[in-house]
Design a protein around this motif. Structure first.
Motif, PDB file in Angstrom:
ATOM      1  N   VAL A 132       1.006  -0.923  -0.290  1.00 27.88           N
ATOM      2  CA  VAL A 132       0.215  -0.135   0.187  1.00 27.88           C
ATOM      3  C   VAL A 132       1.203   0.811   0.221  1.00 27.88           C
ATOM      4  O   VAL A 132       2.121   0.841   0.197  1.00 27.88           O
TER       5      VAL A 132
ATOM      6  N   THR B  63      -3.929   4.057   7.398  1.00 26.47           N
ATOM      7  CA  THR B  63      -3.847   3.245   6.198  1.00 26.47           C
ATOM      8  C   THR B  63      -3.279   1.590   7.491  1.00 26.47           C
ATOM      9  O   THR B  63      -3.209   0.998   7.593  1.00 26.47           O
TER      10      THR B  63
ATOM     11  N   LYS C 225      -5.708   1.243  10.294  1.00 25.29           N
ATOM     12  CA  LYS C 225      -6.779   0.132   9.735  1.00 25.29           C
ATOM     13  C   LYS C 225      -6.060  -1.022  10.093  1.00 25.29           C
ATOM     14  O   LYS C 225      -6.565  -2.713  10.503  1.00 25.29           O
TER      15      LYS C 225
ATOM     16  N   VAL D 213      -7.680  -4.298   5.146  1.00 29.35           N
ATOM     17  CA  VAL D 213      -6.269  -3.364   4.400  1.00 29.35           C
ATOM     18  C   VAL D 213      -6.334  -2.659   3.429  1.00 29.35           C
ATOM     19  O   VAL D 213      -6.450  -1.958   2.744  1.00 29.35           O
TER      20      VAL D 213
ATOM     21  N   ALA E 270      -7.427   1.297   1.562  1.00 29.22           N
ATOM     22  CA  ALA E 270      -6.567   1.498   1.447  1.00 29.22           C
ATOM     23  C   ALA E 270      -6.876   1.946  -0.291  1.00 29.22           C
ATOM     24  O   ALA E 270      -7.198   3.398  -0.767  1.00 29.22           O
TER      25      ALA E 270
ATOM     26  N   ASP F 175      -4.510   2.529  -2.779  1.00 29.31           N
ATOM     27  CA  ASP F 175      -4.021   1.647  -2.671  1.00 29.31           C
ATOM     28  C   ASP F 175      -2.412   1.503  -3.159  1.00 29.31           C
ATOM     29  O   ASP F 175      -2.109   2.155  -3.976  1.00 29.31           O
TER      30      ASP F 175
END
Length: 494
Positions: free
Chosen positions: A324, A330, A333, A418, A422, A428
């Protein structure tokens, strides 16, 4: 024993390999099986052959390939967790662990390594000569698989991927021929081997650039999970500034041990010039209330660092990773999902008897420039949308059933959550690192269309009978990679 097995064993003996050929029931056979770290790799092959040099690898490969219907595996260190990657059940395993020669040429300043060595042994020998190479970060990891997969080192921010420092490969092709691959001899094979893994032949020697063996300042500060937010903020800041401070390195390691209520977060840091408490790492070191204190950090040789940080042998294990973009949201997370993973496993596994680990480390897009200056590789990080983080999740449990029915689905669910988050914030990154992938992932398809095209062409040229695609079940096959045109994506900066 099947007729195929009998035929293969007879041919290996005829090739003069009888004294390095081991079959079930022999003490040497049992010892080799027991030395495989992931228990899931202890598959019980029909035979194990241990060549002592390149010529014997050639003889073994000729004997095996000429046995119709015989499948085989190739083992270097035996550290990889992907099923069938180091061993095989119905077939023969070529075990390279006797190929451990390590030499230095003072005229070329190249270090030559055979694939069966472990990195701790490489560093021990080189440091005694005042030398180093850009190699692995774990003591028991083997040279071969690590290097053909790319290779992340403590020096990656300044020297590039480990494969970028390889000047020449000696390779045994499927027909038994022995070739060299470098910038002028078989240059297409040379490029493909820099990240192309086990798709073209068996590498029996790596010639790497050497460097002076400086001592490094290093250590690991351990924090309770309550420090997670501070650690995340410090790490995001560190990664954003890593390209400007390439001599300092850090990765995060969250760890749940059996029968322990809460997980811990470790910050593994180093300065490769031996500078204590360097400025880029000071935000980590200032986080209050560590469980183990940064004052315990020391200046060491790289061999001493690896000897002090040995990753224990696994039980039944599964590791899997995603990539990511660098982003604190993120990372938070991921921490939330990691804690949920631990609770999920607690409910399913008796007596809390499991390990759960999360490793977070940088993948900078600018590292592609270092690679390009050395002739390039096939990893494709030049296609990343920006600087990224690799999030690697690992679990260790007591049985294959628990791994497949409980652990692996839980890891996949975590990473999917995840990844989805993202994507929802345009952070991402569509890239996978082969050395951190698990069975059903496909890393090559993320390396970019041009690299996939190159790898397929090289595989077809040097292995026209598709031996390494069809007769070696383990590993990641370039033949399975998608060569569709790369998708054009836009990433909004939030």
């Amino acid at each position: 024993m099947s007729s195929i097995a009998q035929s293969a064993i007879a041919k290996l003996k005829e090739a003069g390999l009888g004294d390095v050929l081991h079959v079930p029931g022999e003490q040497a056979y049992q010892a080799k099986e027991a030395s495989l770290a992931p228990f899931s790799q202890r598959l019980g092959p029909w035979a194990i052959v241990q060549p002592r040099n390149t010529e014997e690898v050639s003889k073994a490969l000729k004997a095996i390939v000429s046995t119709e219907g015989l499948k085989f595996a190739v083992r270097s260190g035996g550290h990889m967790w992907v099923d069938n990657s180091n061993n095989i059940k119905d077939g023969v395993t070529i075990d390279l662990t006797l190929l451990t020669k390590r030499t230095y040429n003072p005229e070329t300043k190249l270090v030559s390594l055979e694939p069966g060595s472990r990195w701790k042994d490489v560093y021990r020998d080189l440091v005694s000569q005042g030398l180093l190479v850009v190699g692995g970060r774990e003591a028991e990891v083997g040279v071969g698989g690590f290097l053909i997969g790319g290779g992340i080192s403590f020096f990656i921010a300044s020297k590039g991927w480990s494969c970028d420092t390889i000047v020449n490969y000696e390779v045994v092709l499927a027909d038994g021929s022995i070739v060299q691959a470098n910038k002028t001899t078989n240059p297409d094979l040379y490029l493909a081997l820099k990240g192309g893994s086990f798709n073209f032949g068996i590498v029996t020697r790596f010639d790497l650039e050497s460097m002076e063996a400086k001592k490094i300042w290093c250590g690991m500060a351990v924090y309770p999970k309550t420090a997670s937010d501070q650690v995340v903020d410090a790490y995001v800041d560190f990664v954003h500034n890593l390209a400007a401070n390439p001599d300092d390195y850090a990765f995060l390691y969250s760890y749940h041990a059996p029968l322990v209520k809460d997980y811990t977060i470790s910050i593994n840091v180093s300065d490769v010039n031996g500078v204590a408490n360097p400025k880029p790492l000071q935000k980590f070191l200032a986080i209050p209330d560590p469980i183990s204190k940064p004052e315990d950090f020391k200046v060491k040789t790289l061999y001493e660092k690896l000897a002090d940080y040995v990753v224990p042998s696994a039980n039944y294990t599964n590791w899997e990773a995603i990539t990511v973009q660098v982003d604190a949201r993120t990372m938070r997370k991921a921490a939330t999902e990691y804690e949920a993973l631990i609770e999920k496993l607690r409910k399913a596994i008796p007596d809390d008897n499991f390990k759960a680990q999360m490793v977070t480390q940088p993948i900078l897009k600018s590292w592609a420039d270092i690679s390009a200056a050395k002739g390039g590789n096939v990893l494709g990080i030049e296609n990343l949308p920006g600087d990224c983080l690799n999030i690697l999740i690992g679990i260790e449990v007591q049985s294959l059933e628990l791994r497949d029915k409980v652990g692996r689905p839980a890891v996949k669910a975590l990473l999917a959550a995840v990844k989805s988050f993202a994507k929802s914030i345009n952070k991402d990154a569509d890239w996978l690192y082969l050395n951190y992938c698990t069975d059903d992932q496909e890393p090559f398809s993320t390396y970019g269309a041009e690299n996939v095209k190159l790898l397929k062409a090289v595989a077809a040229k040097y292995d026209p009978n598709r031996v390494f695609q069809e007769r070696v079940p383990g590993g990641f096959k370039i033949s399975k990679a998608s060569d569709k045109k790369e998708k054009v994506r836009s990433y909004q900066k939030l």
